[in-house]
Enzyme design. Structure first.
Site, mmCIF file in Angstrom:
data_model
loop_
_atom_site.group_PDB
_atom_site.id
_atom_site.type_symbol
_atom_site.label_atom_id
_atom_site.label_comp_id
_atom_site.label_asym_id
_atom_site.label_seq_id
_atom_site.Cartn_x
_atom_site.Cartn_y
_atom_site.Cartn_z
ATOM 1 N N TYR A 144 40.725 36.559 37.938
ATOM 2 C CA TYR A 144 40.531 36.508 36.491
ATOM 3 C C TYR A 144 39.084 36.191 36.102
ATOM 4 O O TYR A 144 38.658 36.478 35.000
ATOM 5 C CB TYR A 144 41.459 35.460 35.860
ATOM 6 C CG TYR A 144 42.935 35.816 35.896
ATOM 7 C CD1 TYR A 144 43.360 36.989 36.512
ATOM 8 C CD2 TYR A 144 43.880 35.000 35.322
ATOM 9 C CE1 TYR A 144 44.696 37.317 36.561
ATOM 10 C CE2 TYR A 144 45.231 35.327 35.368
ATOM 11 C CZ TYR A 144 45.634 36.487 35.991
ATOM 12 O OH TYR A 144 46.960 36.816 36.034
ATOM 13 N N LYS A 194 48.452 36.649 50.309
ATOM 14 C CA LYS A 194 48.652 38.025 50.764
ATOM 15 C C LYS A 194 47.694 38.203 51.936
ATOM 16 O O LYS A 194 46.811 39.077 51.940
ATOM 17 C CB LYS A 194 48.369 38.984 49.591
ATOM 18 C CG LYS A 194 48.792 40.409 49.813
ATOM 19 C CD LYS A 194 50.289 40.656 49.757
ATOM 20 C CE LYS A 194 50.586 42.106 50.074
ATOM 21 N NZ LYS A 194 51.965 42.366 50.479
ATOM 22 N N ASP A 226 54.816 38.979 47.824
ATOM 23 C CA ASP A 226 55.925 39.895 47.526
ATOM 24 C C ASP A 226 57.252 39.328 48.016
ATOM 25 O O ASP A 226 58.271 39.356 47.322
ATOM 26 C CB ASP A 226 55.654 41.292 48.117
ATOM 27 C CG ASP A 226 55.030 41.253 49.503
ATOM 28 O OD1 ASP A 226 54.670 40.156 49.974
ATOM 29 O OD2 ASP A 226 54.909 42.312 50.136
ATOM 30 N N ASP A 250 50.324 32.991 38.157
ATOM 31 C CA ASP A 250 50.621 33.444 36.798
ATOM 32 C C ASP A 250 51.966 34.190 36.801
ATOM 33 O O ASP A 250 52.863 33.928 35.994
ATOM 34 C CB ASP A 250 49.487 34.389 36.344
ATOM 35 C CG ASP A 250 49.553 34.720 34.866
ATOM 36 O OD1 ASP A 250 50.449 34.200 34.175
ATOM 37 O OD2 ASP A 250 48.709 35.508 34.401
ATOM 38 N N ASP A 254 56.000 32.569 35.751
ATOM 39 C CA ASP A 254 56.820 33.195 34.710
ATOM 40 C C ASP A 254 58.187 33.607 35.261
ATOM 41 O O ASP A 254 59.208 33.467 34.592
ATOM 42 C CB ASP A 254 56.115 34.426 34.120
ATOM 43 C CG ASP A 254 55.347 34.088 32.853
ATOM 44 O OD1 ASP A 254 55.115 32.879 32.605
ATOM 45 O OD2 ASP A 254 54.983 35.008 32.109
#
Ligand code: NAD
Length: 364
Positions: A144, A194, A226, A250, A254
């Protein structure tokens, strides 16, 4: 007597309604636990735009700077949605607050109480007895914020670039937050990366593994992001603390909020670089927004705001007994069958914001 200064930034919509209940509960807690809590109210968000011309007035920032923690409601609403994006309440208040106080650690518990498993979209058979997972997300680094970032043309074709970059020190400090949180909970950290594809993942995994050696009482395991997304739905009860970098955190936080079922129950904390006597300076707020659809009706669920106050006691003031008392009072009131509209089901008693707050305060 220990004393703490709290900046109260209620904001818009249901913010002031649920904040009143958090203050009611804190009022009881300070008497029971021998604390002195000094509250200073300041404007933020849409109301601050209306009254002071800016979503984060200088005076509000001063109050926050002089406090030990910020208890934040939520900001925004239809009235301010037509302003230029960088003047809108969320962007013009929350982002500068995060930046000013270098809030690098975002903590979002996803708690599904045993009595509320029906509110989760996950099959009740998978979450019988409820679950309690804490997501610790790195908030100031990664994809970000990395540079270079932007759009340009190559061979007549638009190209977009974002850069994922982490320094070892950034990974170390968020890992410490996760391991310390785990020590006070289920003593298990699941670190997300990852590492099979991203260099960032390799550094992340190596650094977290090294930091884990300082926390012999905490078990560490690693999951690719994943796989984590799948395992969280399949078996949320298998997790205690989930540690993730900015983008993965993030998304996963959620997902966890969704499987917990009730937005009005979920608090959050953003901790900064400034250390306090027993923790870190932080901003504590509900995970949900200003709920314009129910604002002003006295029916919002105040529990997310009340649990945000509990997180403030725990993570900024080190007052774990007082925080435990609030968490237990919330569980008791839910077990007693009280429900605001968002979590109501057949056979339980529907109450408003103030009645829920009063019941929790009385249960402490
Ligand atoms: P929202 O979270 O405000 O509402 C989504 C749904 O959840 C609504 O149906 C609402 O009634 C319900 N809900 C949320 N909190 C509740 C509570 N405590 N009790 C009962 N029901 C609750 O999200 P939205 O509708 O997307 O956004 C509304 C406004 O809030 C927008 O202006 C948005 O920008 C702002 N917002 C602010 C923050 C923040 O201040 N951190 C976060 C998210 C959204």
């Amino acid at each position: 007597m220990k004393s703490f200064k709290i900046a109260i930034l209620s904001g818009d919509g249901i913010g002031p309604e649920v904040m009143a209940e958090a203050r009611r509960v804190l009022g009881v807690v300070q008497g029971k636990f021998g604390l002195r809590l000094d509250f200073t109210e300041a404007h933020v968000g849409g109301i601050a735009i209306d009254l002071c011309g800016h979503a984060l007035p200088e005076e509000t920032l001063r109050v926050c700077r002089e406090s030990d923690a910020i208890l934040f409601g939520s900001v925004g609403g239809p009235k301010w949605e037509t302003l230029p994006p960088n003047q809108q309440p969320e962007r013009a208040a929350l982002l500068p607050l995060r930046k000013h106080f270098a809030l690098f650690a975002n903590l979002r518990p996803a708690v599904c109480l045993p009595a509320l498993t029906h509110a989760s979209p996950v099959k009740e058979s998978l979450i019988a007895g409820g679950f309690d997972v804490l997501c610790v997300r790195e908030l100031t680094g990664g994809l970000y914020f990395g540079q270079p970032k932007g759009q340009h043309e190559e061979d007549g074709e638009p190209v977009a670039v974002d850069t994922m970059i982490y320094r070892r020190s950034e990974i170390e400090r968020i890992a410490h937050v996760a391991f310390k949180a785990a020590q006070a909970r289920g003593k298990k950290v699941t670190s997300i990366d990852k590492a099979n594809v991203l260099e960032n993942g390799v550094l992340w995994r190596r650094t977290v593994t090294e930091i884990a050696k300082q926390y012999a009482d905490v078990t560490l395991n690693h999951l690719y992001v994943d796989n984590a997304a799948m395992q969280l739905i399949k078996n949320p009860r298998g997790f205690d603390v989930v540690l993730a970098e900015n983008l993965f955190g993030d998304i996963l936080s959620d997902e966890m909020a969704m499987i917990a079922g009730s937005l009005g129950m979920l608090p959050s904390a953003s901790l900064g670089v400034k250390e306090t006597a027993a923790g870190r300076f932080g901003l504590f707020e509900p995970s949900g927004g200003t709920a314009p659809d129910i604002a002003g009706k006295g029916i919002a669920n105040p529990i997310a705001q009340i649990l945000s106050a509990s997180m403030m006691l725990r993570y900024s003031f080190g007052e774990n007994a007082a925080a435990d008392a609030i968490d237990a009072a919330v569980r008791r009131v839910i077990d007693d069958g009280l429900r605001t509209g968002d979590i109501w089901s057949e056979g339980t008693r529907r109450v408003g914001t103030a009645e829920m707050g009063a019941a929790i305060a009385a249960a402490i």
